[in-house]
Scaffold this motif. Structure first.
Motif, PDB file in Angstrom:
ATOM      1  N   ARG A 165      -5.892  -2.645 -10.786  1.00 44.46           N
ATOM      2  CA  ARG A 165      -5.017  -1.498 -11.092  1.00 44.46           C
ATOM      3  C   ARG A 165      -5.538  -0.744 -12.325  1.00 44.46           C
ATOM      4  N   LEU A 172      -8.718   1.188 -11.458  1.00 45.50           N
ATOM      5  CA  LEU A 172      -8.414   2.355 -10.631  1.00 45.50           C
ATOM      6  C   LEU A 172      -7.755   3.449 -11.468  1.00 45.50           C
ATOM      7  N   SER A 173      -6.864   3.071 -12.368  1.00 43.20           N
ATOM      8  CA  SER A 173      -6.205   4.042 -13.234  1.00 43.20           C
ATOM      9  C   SER A 173      -7.232   4.790 -14.074  1.00 43.20           C
ATOM     10  N   TYR A 218      -2.443   3.499  -5.337  1.00 35.22           N
ATOM     11  CA  TYR A 218      -3.465   4.480  -5.711  1.00 35.22           C
ATOM     12  C   TYR A 218      -3.805   5.435  -4.579  1.00 35.22           C
TER      13      TYR A 218
END
Length: 113
Positions: free
Chosen positions: A34, A37-38, A68
């Motif tokens: 996460r 991806l952020s 996402y």
């Protein structure tokens, strides 16, 4: 107890951010996926997530992918998955996410999309 491991390397290429994940994605390691991806989505470029070296993929990872995918739709930034196979592909098929997420056989195809 054996510790699960995941590494996610990021590379900026012309027109995209490529993330290469290796290891296992489960409830312990999904937060790393996460976070990466952020960070990648912050560039505003298409994000290509190469899953070819992922050996295990639990539901926590599926949640991150859906999250996402939706963020990408809202921002106009596509999320492209490369070479999901084994447990990754089984999980995507079982949840019919193969019909929602953009899947590619190799990195070149994902970058050309």
């Amino acid at each position: 107890m054996e510790e699960t491991t995941l590494t996610v390397e990021s590379e900026n290429v012309p027109g995209a951010v490529v993330l290469r994940a290796e290891g296992e994605v489960d409830s312990y390691t999904a937060e790393l996926l996460r976070a990466k991806l952020s960070e990648a989505f912050g560039a505003g470029l298409p994000v290509v997530l190469d899953l070819s070296a992922v050996e295990f993929f639990a539901s926590a990872g599926l949640s991150v992918l859906v999250e996402y995918h939706l963020i990408g739709e809202d921002r106009g930034v596509p999320l492209r998955l490369v070479s999901p196979r084994g447990s990754v592909l089984r999980a995507l098929k079982a949840t019919t996410l193969t019909e929602t997420l953009d899947l590619y056989l190799d990195l070149d195809a994902a970058l050309r999309a």
